[in-house]
Structures are given as structure tokens and as C-alpha cells.
Design a protein around this motif. Structure first.
Motif, PDB file in Angstrom:
ATOM      1  N   PHE A  33       0.835  -1.195   0.000  1.00 20.58           N
ATOM      2  CA  PHE A  33       0.000   0.000   0.000  1.00 20.58           C
ATOM      3  C   PHE A  33       0.873   1.250   0.000  1.00 20.58           C
ATOM      4  CE2 PHE A  33      -3.803  -2.383   1.150  1.00 20.58           C
ATOM      5  CZ  PHE A  33      -3.296  -3.460   1.854  1.00 20.58           C
ATOM      6  N   TYR A  35       0.634   5.277   1.132  1.00 26.58           N
ATOM      7  CA  TYR A  35      -0.116   6.270   1.902  1.00 26.58           C
ATOM      8  C   TYR A  35       0.564   7.624   1.792  1.00 26.58           C
ATOM      9  CZ  TYR A  35      -2.625   2.606   4.556  1.00 26.58           C
ATOM     10  OH  TYR A  35      -3.418   1.556   4.951  1.00 26.58           O
ATOM     11  N   LEU A  45      -4.877   6.746   2.322  1.00 28.39           N
ATOM     12  CA  LEU A  45      -4.471   5.712   1.378  1.00 28.39           C
ATOM     13  C   LEU A  45      -4.524   6.258  -0.040  1.00 28.39           C
ATOM     14  CD1 LEU A  45      -3.733   2.708   0.900  1.00 28.39           C
ATOM     15  CD2 LEU A  45      -6.190   2.250   0.734  1.00 28.39           C
ATOM     16  N   THR A  48      -3.615   0.717  -3.571  1.00 30.69           N
ATOM     17  CA  THR A  48      -3.196  -0.638  -3.221  1.00 30.69           C
ATOM     18  C   THR A  48      -2.488  -1.232  -4.425  1.00 30.69           C
ATOM     19  OG1 THR A  48      -5.093  -0.888  -1.762  1.00 30.69           O
ATOM     20  CG2 THR A  48      -3.982  -2.903  -2.480  1.00 30.69           C
ATOM     21  N   GLU A  58      -7.532   5.089  -4.693  1.00 35.61           N
ATOM     22  CA  GLU A  58      -8.618   5.610  -3.874  1.00 35.61           C
ATOM     23  C   GLU A  58      -9.171   6.882  -4.515  1.00 35.61           C
ATOM     24  OE1 GLU A  58      -9.816   4.024  -1.006  1.00 35.61           O
ATOM     25  OE2 GLU A  58      -8.533   2.485  -1.922  1.00 35.61           O
ATOM     26  N   TYR A 103      -4.186  -8.835   7.310  1.00 33.28           N
ATOM     27  CA  TYR A 103      -4.646  -7.473   7.513  1.00 33.28           C
ATOM     28  C   TYR A 103      -3.719  -6.604   8.360  1.00 33.28           C
ATOM     29  CZ  TYR A 103      -8.822 -10.027   6.108  1.00 33.28           C
ATOM     30  OH  TYR A 103      -9.696 -10.863   5.479  1.00 33.28           O
ATOM     31  N   GLN A 105      -0.684  -4.371   9.015  1.00 36.25           N
ATOM     32  CA  GLN A 105       0.170  -3.632   8.088  1.00 36.25           C
ATOM     33  C   GLN A 105       1.450  -3.185   8.791  1.00 36.25           C
ATOM     34  OE1 GLN A 105      -1.601  -0.622   5.590  1.00 36.25           O
ATOM     35  NE2 GLN A 105      -3.435  -1.853   5.211  1.00 36.25           N
TER      36      GLN A 105
ATOM     37  N   ASN B  98     -13.683  -4.799  -2.095  1.00 26.89           N
ATOM     38  CA  ASN B  98     -12.384  -4.795  -1.421  1.00 26.89           C
ATOM     39  C   ASN B  98     -12.562  -4.446   0.037  1.00 26.89           C
ATOM     40  OD1 ASN B  98     -10.982  -5.220  -3.901  1.00 26.89           O
ATOM     41  ND2 ASN B  98     -11.339  -3.075  -4.374  1.00 26.89           N
ATOM     42  N   ARG B  99     -11.678  -4.989   0.862  1.00 28.65           N
ATOM     43  CA  ARG B  99     -11.675  -4.543   2.246  1.00 28.65           C
ATOM     44  C   ARG B  99     -10.487  -3.598   2.403  1.00 28.65           C
ATOM     45  NH1 ARG B  99      -7.283  -5.884   2.413  1.00 28.65           N
ATOM     46  NH2 ARG B  99      -6.238  -7.826   2.843  1.00 28.65           N
ATOM     47  N   LYS B 100     -10.657  -2.606   3.234  1.00 27.02           N
ATOM     48  CA  LYS B 100      -9.610  -1.614   3.416  1.00 27.02           C
ATOM     49  C   LYS B 100      -9.615  -1.117   4.848  1.00 27.02           C
ATOM     50  CE  LYS B 100     -10.554   2.620   2.061  1.00 27.02           C
ATOM     51  NZ  LYS B 100     -10.850   3.799   1.199  1.00 27.02           N
ATOM     52  N   LEU B 101      -8.460  -0.641   5.289  1.00 23.36           N
ATOM     53  CA  LEU B 101      -8.367  -0.056   6.616  1.00 23.36           C
ATOM     54  C   LEU B 101      -8.904   1.374   6.578  1.00 23.36           C
ATOM     55  CD1 LEU B 101      -4.918  -1.102   8.129  1.00 23.36           C
ATOM     56  CD2 LEU B 101      -7.203  -1.885   8.766  1.00 23.36           C
TER      57      LEU B 101
END
Lengths: 116, 113
Positions: A33, A35, A45, A48, A58, A103, A105, B98-101
Motif C-alpha cells: 500500500f 499512503y 491511502l 493498493t 482511492e 490485515y 500492516q 475490497n476490504r480496506k483499513l
């Protein structure tokens, strides 16, 4: 945990130029990812980056401005194109482990970009 | 869209006092994660909570995930100067397929020695 490095650690660039930031991981990861973080702010973000597919951007971020490469499972680049002072920020790459620690990070040290 | 609110934004304590930061989501989360970012550093993963009502401890840090999986808290007992930094919660939500934080805005903790 793996070691994540970013290059450059910081740079000062002139408006209108482009900068490519590299993110290197010392082991293979599925998800990477990118950021952006303004000083004192939360993380935003950008996109990805999965190996073998186009990056997913995004809302508010486009490929022409922030092209991303992900040539293999240990490396990615983010380019900040045609920079303006508003692009001054800290850019962070992060990786996500698959398997039994999904999940979570883990972040690189960041690239501090100043555009003059 | 999905949002994660975090309060307070800043907290200033005397060393030895307790500290709590709270996270609230507008939607149910798959999990919640907590990160710490020292001044000038990058976010560092602390913990992930997955189950409804889950409580986890790391030495002086206690993490809770609400029964409805919409809120969470981080409590530090007897703060030390090494606790200084910004604490972020991040909820795992969904954006389409999608899954995202989804990141909170963070709570910046200052500790007076």
C-alpha cells in the motif's frame, strides 16, 4: 517481521518535476500500500498495489498523477508526477502479510517530500 | 462512507497517570487495529482485535473491542515518557468488493516527566 526500506528518505524538489519513491521488502508479500501523511495528520491511502495487476486507486488519486509499479513480490515504486507544493507530504509504503496474520500492516520509514 | 472517529485528539498527562483513547465507527467492522507513531517515526502495528467483546493486554496497554464491533478503546495504565506518540485506530471495513483499513485521526499523547 520483515525489513521494509524506502528510498529516498527525504527530498526537496521543484514544482513541475517528478519523483519516484522506492519501497523494498526483504521477503515476499502479497499486498503493498501507498499512503500519504501530512505532518500531524492521519494516514490517507493513495492506492493498493498487488503484484501482477493494476494498482487500485482511492478516490481523489489518479494513475496519471501517482503511477505505481509492482514488478514483483518484494518491490514497488510510487511516482509523484508534475509536482506542486500541495504534494509536499510524507509518503509511506506498507505491506500486509498473508497467512495467519492477515490485515496487519507494517510500514516503511517514509519519504519526506518538500516541493518548492 | 465509512468513518472512524477517534477521541480525544490530544491528551496531556503527568507521568504515572492513566490514559485512554476511544474509537467509534459508523458501521460494523470486521476487525480493529491499533498503531503507535512516535514523533518523526512511522506507524507501528500494536494489535488486532477480531471478536466481539474481545479484550487483549500488552503489559500496561489494554485494548477492547465493543460488543457491536463498532467501537474500541486503548487504555494505558501508569503512563511513562516512552508512551509519547500518536495512537491510531484503524478499522477493517469494506469498499465495494475490497476490504480496506479506515483510519482514525489519531490521539496525540504527551507525557510530562
Amino acid at each position: 517481521s520483515a525489513v521494509i526500506s524506502q528510498k529516498p528518505s527525504r527530498d526537496i524538489c521543484q514544482r513541475g518535476t517528478s519523483l519516484t519513491i522506492q519501497c523494498q521488502v526483504d521477503s515476499q508479500v502479497t499486498m503493498m500500500f501507498w499512503y500519504r501523511q501530512q505532518p500531524g495528520q492521519s494516514l490517507t491511502l493513495i492506492a493498493t498495489a498487488n503484484q501482477g495487476s493494476e494498482a487500485t486507486y482511492e478516490s481523489g488519486f489518479v494513475i496519471d498523477k501517482f503511477p505505481i509499479s509492482r514488478p514483483n513480490l518484494t518491490f514497488s515504486t510510487l511516482t509523484v508526477s508534475n509536482m506542486s507544493p500541495e504534494d509536499s507530504s510524507i509518503y509511506l509504503c506498507s505491506v500486509e502479510w498473508s497467512g495467519n496474520r492477515p490485515y496487519e500492516q507494517y510500514f516503511g520509514p517514509g519519504t519526506r517530500l518538500t516541493v518548492t | 462512507g465509512q468513518q472512524v472517529m477517534q477521541i480525544p485528539q490530544y491528551q496531556h498527562v503527568q507521568e504515572g497517570e492513566d490514559f485512554t483513547t476511544y474509537c467509534n465507527s459508523s458501521t460494523t467492522l470486521s476487525n480493529i487495529q491499533w498503531y503507535k507513531q512516535r514523533p518523526g517515526g512511522h506507524p507501528v502495528f500494536l494489535i488486532q482485535l477480531v471478536k466481539s467483546g474481545e479484550v487483549k493486554k500488552q503489559k500496561r496497554l489494554t485494548f477492547q473491542f465493543g460488543e457491536a464491533k463498532k467501537n474500541s478503546s486503548l487504555h494505558i495504565t501508569a503512563t511513562q515518557t516512552t508512551d509519547v506518540g500518536t495512537y491510531f485506530c484503524a478499522g477493517l471495513g469494506r469498499a465495494g468488493n475490497n476490504r480496506k483499513l479506515i483510519w482514525g485521526l489519531g490521539t496525540s499523547l504527551a507525557v510530562n516527566p
